[in-house]
Design a protein around this motif. Structure first.
Motif, PDB file in Angstrom:
ATOM      1  N   PHE A 185      -3.025 -26.758 -48.431  1.00 46.17           N
ATOM      2  CA  PHE A 185      -3.271 -28.040 -47.775  1.00 46.17           C
ATOM      3  C   PHE A 185      -2.989 -27.956 -46.273  1.00 46.17           C
ATOM      4  O   PHE A 185      -3.691 -28.580 -45.464  1.00 46.17           O
ATOM      5  CB  PHE A 185      -2.406 -29.138 -48.409  1.00 46.17           C
ATOM      6  CG  PHE A 185      -2.719 -29.383 -49.857  1.00 46.17           C
ATOM      7  CD1 PHE A 185      -3.781 -30.192 -50.222  1.00 46.17           C
ATOM      8  CD2 PHE A 185      -1.969 -28.781 -50.860  1.00 46.17           C
ATOM      9  CE1 PHE A 185      -4.092 -30.418 -51.557  1.00 46.17           C
ATOM     10  CE2 PHE A 185      -2.259 -28.994 -52.195  1.00 46.17           C
ATOM     11  CZ  PHE A 185      -3.326 -29.816 -52.543  1.00 46.17           C
ATOM     12  N   LEU A 186      -1.966 -27.174 -45.912  1.00 48.34           N
ATOM     13  CA  LEU A 186      -1.647 -27.000 -44.497  1.00 48.34           C
ATOM     14  C   LEU A 186      -2.744 -26.218 -43.773  1.00 48.34           C
ATOM     15  O   LEU A 186      -2.996 -26.450 -42.585  1.00 48.34           O
ATOM     16  CB  LEU A 186      -0.309 -26.268 -44.344  1.00 48.34           C
ATOM     17  CG  LEU A 186       0.943 -27.058 -44.742  1.00 48.34           C
ATOM     18  CD1 LEU A 186       2.174 -26.153 -44.720  1.00 48.34           C
ATOM     19  CD2 LEU A 186       1.151 -28.246 -43.811  1.00 48.34           C
ATOM     20  N   ILE A 187      -3.397 -25.294 -44.482  1.00 46.91           N
ATOM     21  CA  ILE A 187      -4.483 -24.515 -43.883  1.00 46.91           C
ATOM     22  C   ILE A 187      -5.743 -25.366 -43.749  1.00 46.91           C
ATOM     23  O   ILE A 187      -6.496 -25.263 -42.775  1.00 46.91           O
ATOM     24  CB  ILE A 187      -4.765 -23.250 -44.724  1.00 46.91           C
ATOM     25  CG1 ILE A 187      -3.557 -22.303 -44.659  1.00 46.91           C
ATOM     26  CG2 ILE A 187      -6.028 -22.538 -44.243  1.00 46.91           C
ATOM     27  CD1 ILE A 187      -3.648 -21.110 -45.576  1.00 46.91           C
ATOM     28  N   VAL A 188      -5.973 -26.241 -44.730  1.00 46.30           N
ATOM     29  CA  VAL A 188      -7.159 -27.100 -44.703  1.00 46.30           C
ATOM     30  C   VAL A 188      -7.119 -28.052 -43.509  1.00 46.30           C
ATOM     31  O   VAL A 188      -8.158 -28.335 -42.890  1.00 46.30           O
ATOM     32  CB  VAL A 188      -7.281 -27.894 -46.027  1.00 46.30           C
ATOM     33  CG1 VAL A 188      -8.262 -29.052 -45.884  1.00 46.30           C
ATOM     34  CG2 VAL A 188      -7.719 -26.966 -47.143  1.00 46.30           C
ATOM     35  N   GLU A 189      -5.921 -28.528 -43.155  1.00 50.32           N
ATOM     36  CA  GLU A 189      -5.796 -29.556 -42.112  1.00 50.32           C
ATOM     37  C   GLU A 189      -6.376 -29.134 -40.761  1.00 50.32           C
ATOM     38  O   GLU A 189      -7.216 -29.847 -40.206  1.00 50.32           O
ATOM     39  CB  GLU A 189      -4.338 -29.980 -41.963  1.00 50.32           C
ATOM     40  CG  GLU A 189      -3.932 -31.004 -42.989  1.00 50.32           C
ATOM     41  CD  GLU A 189      -2.567 -31.573 -42.713  1.00 50.32           C
ATOM     42  OE1 GLU A 189      -2.467 -32.798 -42.562  1.00 50.32           O
ATOM     43  OE2 GLU A 189      -1.606 -30.788 -42.651  1.00 50.32           O
ATOM     44  N   PRO A 190      -5.957 -27.999 -40.168  1.00 51.85           N
ATOM     45  CA  PRO A 190      -6.562 -27.621 -38.884  1.00 51.85           C
ATOM     46  C   PRO A 190      -8.062 -27.356 -38.974  1.00 51.85           C
ATOM     47  O   PRO A 190      -8.790 -27.581 -38.002  1.00 51.85           O
ATOM     48  CB  PRO A 190      -5.795 -26.351 -38.480  1.00 51.85           C
ATOM     49  CG  PRO A 190      -5.093 -25.886 -39.690  1.00 51.85           C
ATOM     50  CD  PRO A 190      -4.875 -27.089 -40.547  1.00 51.85           C
ATOM     51  N   CYS A 191      -8.523 -26.888 -40.156  1.00 51.53           N
ATOM     52  CA  CYS A 191      -9.977 -26.706 -40.331  1.00 51.53           C
ATOM     53  C   CYS A 191     -10.681 -28.060 -40.271  1.00 51.53           C
ATOM     54  O   CYS A 191     -11.739 -28.191 -39.647  1.00 51.53           O
ATOM     55  CB  CYS A 191     -10.262 -26.020 -41.670  1.00 51.53           C
ATOM     56  SG  CYS A 191      -9.576 -24.357 -41.806  1.00 51.53           S
ATOM     57  N   LEU A 192     -10.081 -29.054 -40.905  1.00 49.85           N
ATOM     58  CA  LEU A 192     -10.613 -30.416 -40.846  1.00 49.85           C
ATOM     59  C   LEU A 192     -10.609 -30.939 -39.414  1.00 49.85           C
ATOM     60  O   LEU A 192     -11.595 -31.536 -38.952  1.00 49.85           O
ATOM     61  CB  LEU A 192      -9.781 -31.332 -41.743  1.00 49.85           C
ATOM     62  CG  LEU A 192     -10.032 -32.834 -41.597  1.00 49.85           C
ATOM     63  CD1 LEU A 192     -11.395 -33.200 -42.138  1.00 49.85           C
ATOM     64  CD2 LEU A 192      -8.933 -33.632 -42.297  1.00 49.85           C
ATOM     65  N   MET A 193      -9.504 -30.693 -38.697  1.00 45.98           N
ATOM     66  CA  MET A 193      -9.397 -31.150 -37.316  1.00 45.98           C
ATOM     67  C   MET A 193     -10.453 -30.499 -36.431  1.00 45.98           C
ATOM     68  O   MET A 193     -11.057 -31.149 -35.576  1.00 45.98           O
ATOM     69  CB  MET A 193      -8.017 -30.825 -36.729  1.00 45.98           C
ATOM     70  CG  MET A 193      -6.814 -31.320 -37.519  1.00 45.98           C
ATOM     71  SD  MET A 193      -6.766 -33.091 -37.706  1.00 45.98           S
ATOM     72  CE  MET A 193      -7.271 -33.241 -39.429  1.00 45.98           C
ATOM     73  N   ALA A 194     -10.692 -29.198 -36.650  1.00 48.75           N
ATOM     74  CA  ALA A 194     -11.684 -28.480 -35.841  1.00 48.75           C
ATOM     75  C   ALA A 194     -13.076 -29.056 -36.076  1.00 48.75           C
ATOM     76  O   ALA A 194     -13.826 -29.318 -35.125  1.00 48.75           O
ATOM     77  CB  ALA A 194     -11.658 -26.994 -36.180  1.00 48.75           C
ATOM     78  N   PHE A 195     -13.426 -29.267 -37.351  1.00 46.94           N
ATOM     79  CA  PHE A 195     -14.729 -29.853 -37.663  1.00 46.94           C
ATOM     80  C   PHE A 195     -14.837 -31.262 -37.105  1.00 46.94           C
ATOM     81  O   PHE A 195     -15.874 -31.645 -36.525  1.00 46.94           O
ATOM     82  CB  PHE A 195     -14.938 -29.862 -39.182  1.00 46.94           C
ATOM     83  CG  PHE A 195     -16.240 -30.494 -39.609  1.00 46.94           C
ATOM     84  CD1 PHE A 195     -17.442 -29.826 -39.425  1.00 46.94           C
ATOM     85  CD2 PHE A 195     -16.256 -31.759 -40.180  1.00 46.94           C
ATOM     86  CE1 PHE A 195     -18.642 -30.400 -39.807  1.00 46.94           C
ATOM     87  CE2 PHE A 195     -17.452 -32.348 -40.566  1.00 46.94           C
ATOM     88  CZ  PHE A 195     -18.645 -31.674 -40.381  1.00 46.94           C
TER      89      PHE A 195
END
Length: 338
Positions: A126-136
């Motif tokens: 979940f912590l890895i998904v968050e910055p990916c979401l922020m980047a998108f």
């Protein structure tokens, strides 16, 4: 109540809202898992406070962003829309740093048997998904902001006839007001983390830091008020305070990485996060000081009456805009950003 009336305003609002909902849901899940995984007496270590603090600041950041999104669209403020894209990038950096910060805190708690072994494996995806979401989200928001830039500029161009020099002064004013709004979040984020995580703080420093929060809010309100009223003495006082705040954050950076090992260790549980907030705040303060000086330089040059009556009457399309009302006279040429 404001209602978006174009495709791109709806797109910007919904993109920001969807990103905030997903991010808040992820953070809430991590927060709940952390609380359930903690063992008895875990509060003896500062690391037990760092994770809830990171998550709380992150969640507040997105709630505050939604307030600014609504405010920017309601006011058709192009500068603030662009600023929100940069703000989202800052949150992306924070989300990335958060992974290592939480990992470090979990490792210390696990070494002392104060948190379940499975916790890190459960929350890491979940912590890895968050910055990916922020980047998108940042890419998508930037694209929509580009479309909004053209839309807002054209709307204003159709309805406002203004002297180019006045419009440049008004642009400076808009940048300054937007900077104040972003300054508030990063100052508050630093202060909250310092109060909760950093140990061995003297009572005087602790209570002064708490008192600084309401005082800062008051000063930011006064900064905006004195700019609109073109109060030179007030603006000089505010600029002096900006320099004092700049010195404060530089002092904190030196203390976090200084030669006093005892104080360095006190900051260690949140040093990366505090450093990020301190550096961003220093950069914002530098820009704020420059723009504040430019605003002060523009006093008594014809802008004040237009700041006092910002709304364009009888035009539904501009009912909520903060751009200048029409000024009689020819238009020398059009500004790039309105």
């Amino acid at each position: 109540m404001y209602r978006p009336n174009t495709t791109w305003t709806w797109a910007f609002l919904l993109t920001s809202l969807l990103q905030a909902i997903v991010a808040l849901a992820l953070e809430a899940y991590i927060f709940a898992r952390f609380q359930l995984s903690l063992k008895k007496n875990a509060n003896i270590l500062p690391q037990s406070r760092t994770i809830p603090t990171y998550l709380s600041v992150f969640m507040f950041g997105y709630i505050y962003q939604m307030v600014l999104v609504y405010d920017a669209l309601r006011l058709k403020n192009t500068i603030q829309v662009i600023g929100l894209c940069i703000y989202n990038l800052g949150i992306l950096v924070y989300a990335s740093i958060q992974i290592d910060q939480i990992n470090d805190a979990v490792m210390v708690l696990q070494e002392n048997g104060l948190i379940s072994i499975e916790f890190w494996g459960e929350i890491k995806p979940f912590l890895i998904v968050e910055p990916c979401l922020m980047a998108f989200g940042t890419i998508l928001m930037s694209f929509v902001a580009w479309k909004l830039y053209d839309e807002f500029a054209w709307t204003i161009y159709k309805h406002i006839s203004a002297d180019l020099r006045l419009k440049r002064r008004y642009l400076t004013y808009q940048i300054y007001i937007a900077m104040l709004k972003f300054d508030f979040f990063f100052f508050l984020g630093f202060t909250v983390q310092f109060l909760v995580v950093v140990g061995n703080t003297t009572d005087a420093e602790f209570y002064l830091t708490i008192a600084a929060v309401p005082i800062t809010i008051l000063l930011l309100v006064l900064a905006a008020y004195w700019t609109r009223k073109e109060n030179i003495i007030g603006m000089i006082a505010i600029i002096v305070i900006y320099f004092a705040a700049l010195a404060y954050f530089l002092f904190k950076l030196v203390r976090m990485y200084g030669s006093d090992k005892s104080r360095v260790n006190d900051y260690l549980p949140a040093r990366r996060s505090l450093t990020t907030f301190a550096v961003i705040t220093i950069a914002l303060l530098l820009v704020t000081i420059i723009v504040a000086c430019q605003c002060t330089h523009n006093f008594n040059k014809g802008l004040k009456p237009h700041l006092a009556r910002r709304k364009v009457p009888d035009l539904d399309e501009q009912k909520y805009t903060t751009e200048m009302p029409a000024i009689a006279g020819p238009v020398p040429n059009r500004m790039t950003i309105d």
